[in-house]
Design a protein around this motif. Structure first.
Motif, PDB file in Angstrom:
ATOM      1  N   PRO A 195      18.385  -2.607   7.613  1.00 47.70           N
ATOM      2  CA  PRO A 195      18.225  -1.295   6.957  1.00 47.70           C
ATOM      3  C   PRO A 195      17.987  -1.416   5.453  1.00 47.70           C
ATOM      4  N   LEU A 196      18.660  -2.390   4.810  1.00 45.29           N
ATOM      5  CA  LEU A 196      18.450  -2.610   3.380  1.00 45.29           C
ATOM      6  C   LEU A 196      17.015  -3.055   3.118  1.00 45.29           C
ATOM      7  N   ILE A 197      16.525  -3.975   3.938  1.00 40.34           N
ATOM      8  CA  ILE A 197      15.155  -4.477   3.774  1.00 40.34           C
ATOM      9  C   ILE A 197      14.145  -3.353   3.928  1.00 40.34           C
ATOM     10  N   ASP A 198      14.313  -2.548   4.968  1.00 40.91           N
ATOM     11  CA  ASP A 198      13.380  -1.450   5.212  1.00 40.91           C
ATOM     12  C   ASP A 198      13.437  -0.425   4.077  1.00 40.91           C
ATOM     13  N   GLY A 199      14.644  -0.121   3.617  1.00 39.77           N
ATOM     14  CA  GLY A 199      14.786   0.854   2.540  1.00 39.77           C
ATOM     15  C   GLY A 199      14.169   0.369   1.236  1.00 39.77           C
ATOM     16  N   LEU A 200      14.422  -0.891   0.884  1.00 36.45           N
ATOM     17  CA  LEU A 200      13.866  -1.433  -0.348  1.00 36.45           C
ATOM     18  C   LEU A 200      12.343  -1.553  -0.268  1.00 36.45           C
ATOM     19  N   THR A 201      11.835  -1.918   0.914  1.00 35.61           N
ATOM     20  CA  THR A 201      10.385  -2.015   1.086  1.00 35.61           C
ATOM     21  C   THR A 201       9.738  -0.651   0.852  1.00 35.61           C
ATOM     22  N   PHE A 202      10.293   0.372   1.485  1.00 43.07           N
ATOM     23  CA  PHE A 202       9.751   1.726   1.321  1.00 43.07           C
ATOM     24  C   PHE A 202       9.838   2.170  -0.136  1.00 43.07           C
ATOM     25  N   ARG A 203      11.008   1.946  -0.746  1.00 43.32           N
ATOM     26  CA  ARG A 203      11.208   2.369  -2.137  1.00 43.32           C
ATOM     27  C   ARG A 203      10.184   1.713  -3.060  1.00 43.32           C
ATOM     28  N   THR A 204       9.965   0.413  -2.866  1.00 48.16           N
ATOM     29  CA  THR A 204       9.052  -0.320  -3.741  1.00 48.16           C
ATOM     30  C   THR A 204       7.609   0.077  -3.490  1.00 48.16           C
TER      31      THR A 204
ATOM     32  N   ASP B 297       2.782   3.287  -5.147  1.00 47.00           N
ATOM     33  CA  ASP B 297       1.827   4.367  -4.916  1.00 47.00           C
ATOM     34  C   ASP B 297       1.797   5.352  -6.079  1.00 47.00           C
ATOM     35  N   HIS B 298       2.863   5.357  -6.873  1.00 52.63           N
ATOM     36  CA  HIS B 298       2.913   6.235  -8.047  1.00 52.63           C
ATOM     37  C   HIS B 298       2.599   5.449  -9.325  1.00 52.63           C
ATOM     38  N   ASP B 299       1.816   4.388  -9.171  1.00 51.15           N
ATOM     39  CA  ASP B 299       1.345   3.600 -10.320  1.00 51.15           C
ATOM     40  C   ASP B 299       2.487   3.029 -11.146  1.00 51.15           C
ATOM     41  N   ASP B 300       3.491   2.508 -10.457  1.00 50.65           N
ATOM     42  CA  ASP B 300       4.597   1.851 -11.155  1.00 50.65           C
ATOM     43  C   ASP B 300       4.501   0.351 -10.874  1.00 50.65           C
ATOM     44  N   PRO B 301       3.794  -0.414 -11.728  1.00 52.13           N
ATOM     45  CA  PRO B 301       3.586  -1.832 -11.468  1.00 52.13           C
ATOM     46  C   PRO B 301       4.848  -2.671 -11.613  1.00 52.13           C
ATOM     47  N   GLY B 302       5.918  -2.082 -12.174  1.00 50.22           N
ATOM     48  CA  GLY B 302       7.141  -2.851 -12.359  1.00 50.22           C
ATOM     49  C   GLY B 302       8.023  -2.891 -11.134  1.00 50.22           C
ATOM     50  N   ALA B 303       7.687  -2.124 -10.091  1.00 48.63           N
ATOM     51  CA  ALA B 303       8.548  -2.041  -8.917  1.00 48.63           C
ATOM     52  C   ALA B 303       8.700  -3.392  -8.233  1.00 48.63           C
ATOM     53  N   LEU B 304       7.593  -4.111  -8.063  1.00 49.44           N
ATOM     54  CA  LEU B 304       7.649  -5.417  -7.411  1.00 49.44           C
ATOM     55  C   LEU B 304       8.367  -6.428  -8.297  1.00 49.44           C
ATOM     56  N   ALA B 305       8.156  -6.342  -9.598  1.00 51.68           N
ATOM     57  CA  ALA B 305       8.812  -7.264 -10.525  1.00 51.68           C
ATOM     58  C   ALA B 305      10.323  -7.101 -10.497  1.00 51.68           C
ATOM     59  N   GLU B 306      10.802  -5.895 -10.246  1.00 57.78           N
ATOM     60  CA  GLU B 306      12.247  -5.668 -10.178  1.00 57.78           C
ATOM     61  C   GLU B 306      12.866  -6.421  -9.001  1.00 57.78           C
ATOM     62  N   ILE B 307      12.184  -6.420  -7.863  1.00 57.21           N
ATOM     63  CA  ILE B 307      12.678  -7.156  -6.693  1.00 57.21           C
ATOM     64  C   ILE B 307      12.772  -8.638  -7.023  1.00 57.21           C
TER      65      ILE B 307
ATOM     66  N   ARG C  41       7.543 -10.231  -0.047  1.00 54.34           N
ATOM     67  CA  ARG C  41       6.344 -10.613   0.697  1.00 54.34           C
ATOM     68  C   ARG C  41       5.692  -9.399   1.366  1.00 54.34           C
ATOM     69  N   ARG C  42       6.512  -8.504   1.896  1.00 52.28           N
ATOM     70  CA  ARG C  42       5.968  -7.313   2.548  1.00 52.28           C
ATOM     71  C   ARG C  42       5.177  -6.452   1.564  1.00 52.28           C
ATOM     72  N   VAL C  43       5.778  -6.231   0.404  1.00 48.63           N
ATOM     73  CA  VAL C  43       5.157  -5.336  -0.568  1.00 48.63           C
ATOM     74  C   VAL C  43       3.901  -5.965  -1.156  1.00 48.63           C
ATOM     75  N   SER C  44       3.996  -7.212  -1.553  1.00 50.30           N
ATOM     76  CA  SER C  44       2.825  -7.859  -2.150  1.00 50.30           C
ATOM     77  C   SER C  44       1.698  -7.970  -1.127  1.00 50.30           C
ATOM     78  N   GLY C  45       2.047  -8.187   0.152  1.00 54.34           N
ATOM     79  CA  GLY C  45       1.031  -8.245   1.197  1.00 54.34           C
ATOM     80  C   GLY C  45       0.389  -6.887   1.443  1.00 54.34           C
ATOM     81  N   ALA C  46       1.216  -5.847   1.463  1.00 51.14           N
ATOM     82  CA  ALA C  46       0.700  -4.495   1.712  1.00 51.14           C
ATOM     83  C   ALA C  46      -0.196  -4.010   0.584  1.00 51.14           C
ATOM     84  N   ARG C  47       0.025  -4.558  -0.602  1.00 47.75           N
ATOM     85  CA  ARG C  47      -0.756  -4.117  -1.760  1.00 47.75           C
ATOM     86  C   ARG C  47      -2.000  -4.976  -1.984  1.00 47.75           C
ATOM     87  N   GLY C  48      -2.334  -5.846  -1.008  1.00 48.79           N
ATOM     88  CA  GLY C  48      -3.551  -6.638  -1.129  1.00 48.79           C
ATOM     89  C   GLY C  48      -3.542  -7.551  -2.318  1.00 48.79           C
TER      90      GLY C  48
END
Length: 250
Positions: free
Chosen positions: A91-100, A105-115, A191-198
Motif C-alpha cells: 500500500p505504501l508503494i502504490d500510494g507513493l507511486t500515485f503521489r509522485t 503531471d502537475h509539472d513538479d520535476p522535484g517529485a522524483l528527486a524527493e523519492i 523505477r515505476r515513476v521514471s519508467g512511466a515518465r519515459g
C-alpha cells in the motif's frame, strides 16, 4: 455556514460519524489479531464471531475488513474465510507511486528527486553500520553481483534487477528485516515513476557497475568513510541522471 442547507450539514456529520465508527472497528480487529498473536496466514474469526466479539453489525464488520484488506492487514478469501495478511509495504508503494506521478503531471520535476533523496539518506547512514558488520561471505556475494554487473556493462546492457539485488544484499548483515523492505519500496517507486515518465537511458551500465565496485572495495578494506563516500558518489550520479529526466519531462 450561514445559508448552508441543513441536510448538507447533517449528511457530513453522518459521514464523519460513520468513518469514525469504521476506523474504531478496524483498530479493534487489529488489536484482536495482536492480542491473539495471530501470524500471517492465520484464520480470523468468522464474521458472526467478530460481530459478537465487537458488538457491531455484519455490515460494519465487512466494511472494516475491506479497509484492512486494502492495507494488506487481512486477506479475504471468498468461500474460505478471512486470514491475517502479510502487512507488506505494497500500500505504501502504490500510494507513493500515485503521489509522485500526480505531482509529475502537475509539472513538479522535484517529485522524483524527493523519492531518491529519502533513499539516499537511509543508505548513506546505514552503510556505516554495514562496514562494521558485513561478513566475508556477504562480501563475496556482493562481489559476485558486481561481477555480473560488470559483465553486463561491457556489452552496454542495463541491469536494474542486479542493482536491486545488490542493495538488498548490502544490508543483510544488519539483521533488520524492515531495512531491505523499506529500501526496496523506495527503489520500486523510483523505477515505476521514471519508467512511466519515459525516462532517457539509465546512467551508463559500466559507470553504474564501477560505483558498486567502489562500495564493495571500501567495505573489504573496512574503510567506513570510504564506503560512505562511494555511496554518496553513487547517489550523486543517479541524482544527476534523474535531474536530466526531470528536465526532459517538462
Amino acid at each position: 455556514m450561514p445559508g448552508q442547507p441543513r441536510n448538507s450539514r447533517t449528511s457530513r456529520t453522518s459521514r464523519a460519524s460513520e468513518e469514525s465508527r469504521n476506523s474504531r472497528i478496524q483498530r479493534q480487529v487489529m488489536q484482536l489479531i495482536i492480542d491473539r498473536r495471530l501470524r500471517a496466514g492465520a484464520l480470523l474469526p468468522t464474521e458472526a464471531e467478530l460481530m459478537e466479539d465487537l458488538g457491531v453489525s455484519r455490515n460494519s464488520v465487512r466494511e472494516a475488513l475491506k479497509a484492512l484488506q486494502a492495507l494488506d492487514i487481512v486477506e479475504i478469501r471468498h468461500g474460505y474465510g478471512t486470514y491475517v495478511g502479510q502487512a507488506s509495504l505494497t500500500p505504501l508503494i502504490d500510494g507513493l507511486t500515485f503521489r509522485t506521478l500526480a505531482r509529475h503531471d502537475h509539472d513538479d520535476p522535484g517529485a522524483l528527486a524527493e523519492i531518491l533523496q529519502v533513499r539516499e539518506v537511509l543508505e548513506e547512514g546505514l552503510i556505516r553500520r554495514v562496514a562494521a558488520t558485513v561478513t566475508e561471505g556477504e562480501l563475496d556475494r556482493l562481489d559476485a553481483v558486481v561481477s555480473r554487473m560488470e559483465a553486463a556493462g561491457r556489452v552496454g546492457r542495463s541491469f536494474p534487477d542486479l542493482d536491486r539485488e545488490f542493495h538488498e544484499l548490502l544490508y543483510a548483515s544488519l539483521g533488520n528485516d524492515l531495512v531491505p523492505q523499506l529500501l526496496a519500496a523506495f527503489w520500486t517507486v523510483f523505477r515505476r515513476v521514471s519508467g512511466a515518465r519515459g525516462r532517457p537511458d539509465d546512467p551508463s551500465p559500466d559507470l553504474t557497475a564501477r560505483w558498486h565496485r567502489d562500495i564493495v572495495t571500501a567495505l573489504r578494506s573496512r574503510d567506513v568513510e570510504g564506503a560512505q563516500r562511494a555511496m554518496a558518489v553513487h547517489f550523486r550520479g543517479i541524482a544527476g541522471w534523474a535531474g536530466q529526466e526531470s528536465r526532459g519531462a517538462r
